[in-house]
Scaffold this motif. Structure first.
Motif, PDB file in Angstrom:
ATOM      1  N   VAL A  14       6.345 -46.176  34.056  1.00  0.00           N
ATOM      2  CA  VAL A  14       5.526 -47.218  33.436  1.00  0.00           C
ATOM      3  C   VAL A  14       4.585 -47.877  34.431  1.00  0.00           C
ATOM      4  CG1 VAL A  14       5.609 -49.488  32.309  1.00  0.00           C
ATOM      5  CG2 VAL A  14       7.172 -47.683  31.581  1.00  0.00           C
ATOM      6  N   PHE A  15       5.087 -48.258  35.589  1.00  0.00           N
ATOM      7  CA  PHE A  15       4.322 -49.077  36.510  1.00  0.00           C
ATOM      8  C   PHE A  15       3.605 -48.303  37.626  1.00  0.00           C
ATOM      9  CE2 PHE A  15       7.669 -52.002  34.925  1.00  0.00           C
ATOM     10  CZ  PHE A  15       6.828 -52.844  34.210  1.00  0.00           C
ATOM     11  N   GLU A  16       4.089 -47.097  37.927  1.00  0.00           N
ATOM     12  CA  GLU A  16       3.488 -46.327  39.015  1.00  0.00           C
ATOM     13  C   GLU A  16       2.778 -45.076  38.526  1.00  0.00           C
ATOM     14  OE1 GLU A  16       6.585 -45.648  41.878  1.00  0.00           O
ATOM     15  OE2 GLU A  16       7.121 -47.769  41.924  1.00  0.00           O
ATOM     16  N   GLY A  17       2.790 -44.846  37.220  1.00  0.00           N
ATOM     17  CA  GLY A  17       2.100 -43.699  36.651  1.00  0.00           C
ATOM     18  C   GLY A  17       2.783 -42.367  36.856  1.00  0.00           C
ATOM     19  N   ALA A  18       4.059 -42.379  37.234  1.00  0.00           N
ATOM     20  CA  ALA A  18       4.793 -41.124  37.410  1.00  0.00           C
ATOM     21  C   ALA A  18       5.029 -40.478  36.047  1.00  0.00           C
ATOM     22  CB  ALA A  18       6.128 -41.380  38.102  1.00  0.00           C
ATOM     23  N   ASN A  19       5.138 -39.160  36.050  1.00  0.00           N
ATOM     24  CA  ASN A  19       5.446 -38.444  34.818  1.00  0.00           C
ATOM     25  C   ASN A  19       6.954 -38.402  34.606  1.00  0.00           C
ATOM     26  OD1 ASN A  19       2.776 -37.726  34.133  1.00  0.00           O
ATOM     27  ND2 ASN A  19       2.832 -36.077  35.640  1.00  0.00           N
ATOM     28  N   PRO A  20       7.411 -38.589  33.358  1.00  0.00           N
ATOM     29  CA  PRO A  20       8.844 -38.464  33.090  1.00  0.00           C
ATOM     30  C   PRO A  20       9.311 -37.049  33.443  1.00  0.00           C
ATOM     31  CG  PRO A  20       7.700 -39.385  31.196  1.00  0.00           C
ATOM     32  CD  PRO A  20       6.650 -38.920  32.167  1.00  0.00           C
ATOM     33  N   CYS A  21      10.421 -36.964  34.138  1.00  0.00           N
ATOM     34  CA  CYS A  21      10.915 -35.659  34.575  1.00  0.00           C
ATOM     35  C   CYS A  21      12.443 -35.656  34.497  1.00  0.00           C
ATOM     36  CB  CYS A  21      10.445 -35.369  35.992  1.00  0.00           C
ATOM     37  SG  CYS A  21      10.992 -33.771  36.598  1.00  0.00           S
ATOM     38  N   LEU A  22      12.960 -34.946  33.507  1.00  0.00           N
ATOM     39  CA  LEU A  22      14.407 -34.891  33.327  1.00  0.00           C
ATOM     40  C   LEU A  22      15.091 -34.225  34.516  1.00  0.00           C
ATOM     41  CD1 LEU A  22      16.822 -35.482  31.538  1.00  0.00           C
ATOM     42  CD2 LEU A  22      16.419 -33.293  30.399  1.00  0.00           C
ATOM     43  N   ALA A  23      14.485 -33.183  35.060  1.00  0.00           N
ATOM     44  CA  ALA A  23      15.082 -32.497  36.212  1.00  0.00           C
ATOM     45  C   ALA A  23      15.230 -33.446  37.395  1.00  0.00           C
ATOM     46  CB  ALA A  23      14.241 -31.290  36.598  1.00  0.00           C
ATOM     47  N   GLU A  24      14.213 -34.260  37.642  1.00  0.00           N
ATOM     48  CA  GLU A  24      14.282 -35.230  38.736  1.00  0.00           C
ATOM     49  C   GLU A  24      15.362 -36.269  38.471  1.00  0.00           C
ATOM     50  OE1 GLU A  24      11.591 -38.793  40.703  1.00  0.00           O
ATOM     51  OE2 GLU A  24      10.592 -37.240  39.530  1.00  0.00           O
ATOM     52  N   LEU A  25      15.448 -36.735  37.238  1.00  0.00           N
ATOM     53  CA  LEU A  25      16.457 -37.731  36.883  1.00  0.00           C
ATOM     54  C   LEU A  25      17.861 -37.169  37.070  1.00  0.00           C
ATOM     55  CD1 LEU A  25      16.948 -40.579  35.823  1.00  0.00           C
ATOM     56  CD2 LEU A  25      16.787 -39.657  33.507  1.00  0.00           C
ATOM     57  N   LEU A  26      18.100 -35.943  36.618  1.00  0.00           N
ATOM     58  CA  LEU A  26      19.416 -35.317  36.793  1.00  0.00           C
ATOM     59  C   LEU A  26      19.734 -35.101  38.270  1.00  0.00           C
ATOM     60  CD1 LEU A  26      19.439 -32.720  33.881  1.00  0.00           C
ATOM     61  CD2 LEU A  26      20.721 -34.867  34.035  1.00  0.00           C
ATOM     62  N   ARG A  27      18.730 -34.733  39.054  1.00  0.00           N
ATOM     63  CA  ARG A  27      18.937 -34.566  40.497  1.00  0.00           C
ATOM     64  C   ARG A  27      19.333 -35.894  41.143  1.00  0.00           C
ATOM     65  NH1 ARG A  27      14.624 -31.957  41.387  1.00  0.00           N
ATOM     66  NH2 ARG A  27      13.274 -33.762  41.743  1.00  0.00           N
ATOM     67  N   ASN A  28      18.684 -36.969  40.713  1.00  0.00           N
ATOM     68  CA  ASN A  28      19.029 -38.290  41.237  1.00  0.00           C
ATOM     69  C   ASN A  28      20.455 -38.684  40.851  1.00  0.00           C
ATOM     70  OD1 ASN A  28      16.538 -38.574  42.435  1.00  0.00           O
ATOM     71  ND2 ASN A  28      15.661 -39.738  40.736  1.00  0.00           N
ATOM     72  N   PHE A  29      20.861 -38.361  39.614  1.00  0.00           N
ATOM     73  CA  PHE A  29      22.244 -38.618  39.198  1.00  0.00           C
ATOM     74  C   PHE A  29      23.226 -37.867  40.086  1.00  0.00           C
ATOM     75  CE2 PHE A  29      20.624 -39.825  34.867  1.00  0.00           C
ATOM     76  CZ  PHE A  29      21.210 -41.075  34.825  1.00  0.00           C
ATOM     77  N   ARG A  30      22.937 -36.588  40.337  1.00  0.00           N
ATOM     78  CA  ARG A  30      23.834 -35.774  41.172  1.00  0.00           C
ATOM     79  C   ARG A  30      23.905 -36.311  42.598  1.00  0.00           C
ATOM     80  NH1 ARG A  30      20.882 -30.889  40.064  1.00  0.00           N
ATOM     81  NH2 ARG A  30      20.617 -31.324  37.900  1.00  0.00           N
ATOM     82  N   ASP A  31      22.754 -36.677  43.142  1.00  0.00           N
ATOM     83  CA  ASP A  31      22.733 -37.223  44.504  1.00  0.00           C
ATOM     84  C   ASP A  31      23.542 -38.514  44.593  1.00  0.00           C
ATOM     85  OD1 ASP A  31      21.082 -35.128  45.208  1.00  0.00           O
ATOM     86  OD2 ASP A  31      19.240 -36.349  45.244  1.00  0.00           O
ATOM     87  N   GLU A  32      23.362 -39.371  43.617  1.00  0.00           N
ATOM     88  CA  GLU A  32      24.083 -40.652  43.604  1.00  0.00           C
ATOM     89  C   GLU A  32      25.587 -40.425  43.459  1.00  0.00           C
ATOM     90  OE1 GLU A  32      23.915 -44.897  43.862  1.00  0.00           O
ATOM     91  OE2 GLU A  32      22.378 -43.386  44.169  1.00  0.00           O
ATOM     92  N   GLN A  33      25.972 -39.501  42.581  1.00  0.00           N
ATOM     93  CA  GLN A  33      27.388 -39.175  42.399  1.00  0.00           C
ATOM     94  C   GLN A  33      27.987 -38.650  43.698  1.00  0.00           C
ATOM     95  OE1 GLN A  33      28.602 -35.592  41.958  1.00  0.00           O
ATOM     96  NE2 GLN A  33      30.649 -36.441  42.083  1.00  0.00           N
ATOM     97  N   HIS A  34      27.229 -37.810  44.393  1.00  0.00           N
ATOM     98  CA  HIS A  34      27.709 -37.257  45.664  1.00  0.00           C
ATOM     99  C   HIS A  34      27.913 -38.360  46.702  1.00  0.00           C
ATOM    100  CE1 HIS A  34      28.225 -34.426  48.926  1.00  0.00           C
ATOM    101  NE2 HIS A  34      27.278 -35.064  49.598  1.00  0.00           N
ATOM    102  N   LEU A  35      26.957 -39.270  46.793  1.00  0.00           N
ATOM    103  CA  LEU A  35      27.083 -40.368  47.752  1.00  0.00           C
ATOM    104  C   LEU A  35      28.273 -41.263  47.436  1.00  0.00           C
ATOM    105  CD1 LEU A  35      23.325 -41.328  48.203  1.00  0.00           C
ATOM    106  CD2 LEU A  35      24.805 -40.176  49.861  1.00  0.00           C
TER     107      LEU A  35
END
Length: 56
Positions: A14-35
């Motif tokens: 919304v604020f930075e003009g990034a495109n919605p990306c499910l793959a990126e969101l899932l990758r972030n979930f996996r990274d956070e879970q790992h940490l």
């Protein structure tokens, strides 16, 4: 954890003009879970990255 990452991704779109990306969101979930697992959250360790990919 999950709601925060979703909110952060939404704000980026919304604020930075990034495109919605499910793959990126899932990758972030996996990274956070790992940490969290490395930090000692034992119940999160039972979640594997592959399980998130099977949803849907």
């Amino acid at each position: 954890m999950g709601a925060y990452l979703l909110w952060k991704h939404r704000n980026s779109c919304v604020f930075e003009g990034a495109n919605p990306c499910l793959a990126e969101l899932l990758r972030n979930f996996r990274d956070e879970q790992h940490l969290w697992s490395m930090a000692g959250a034992q119940r999160l360790a039972s979640l594997s990255a592959g399980q998130a990919d099977r949803v849907g």
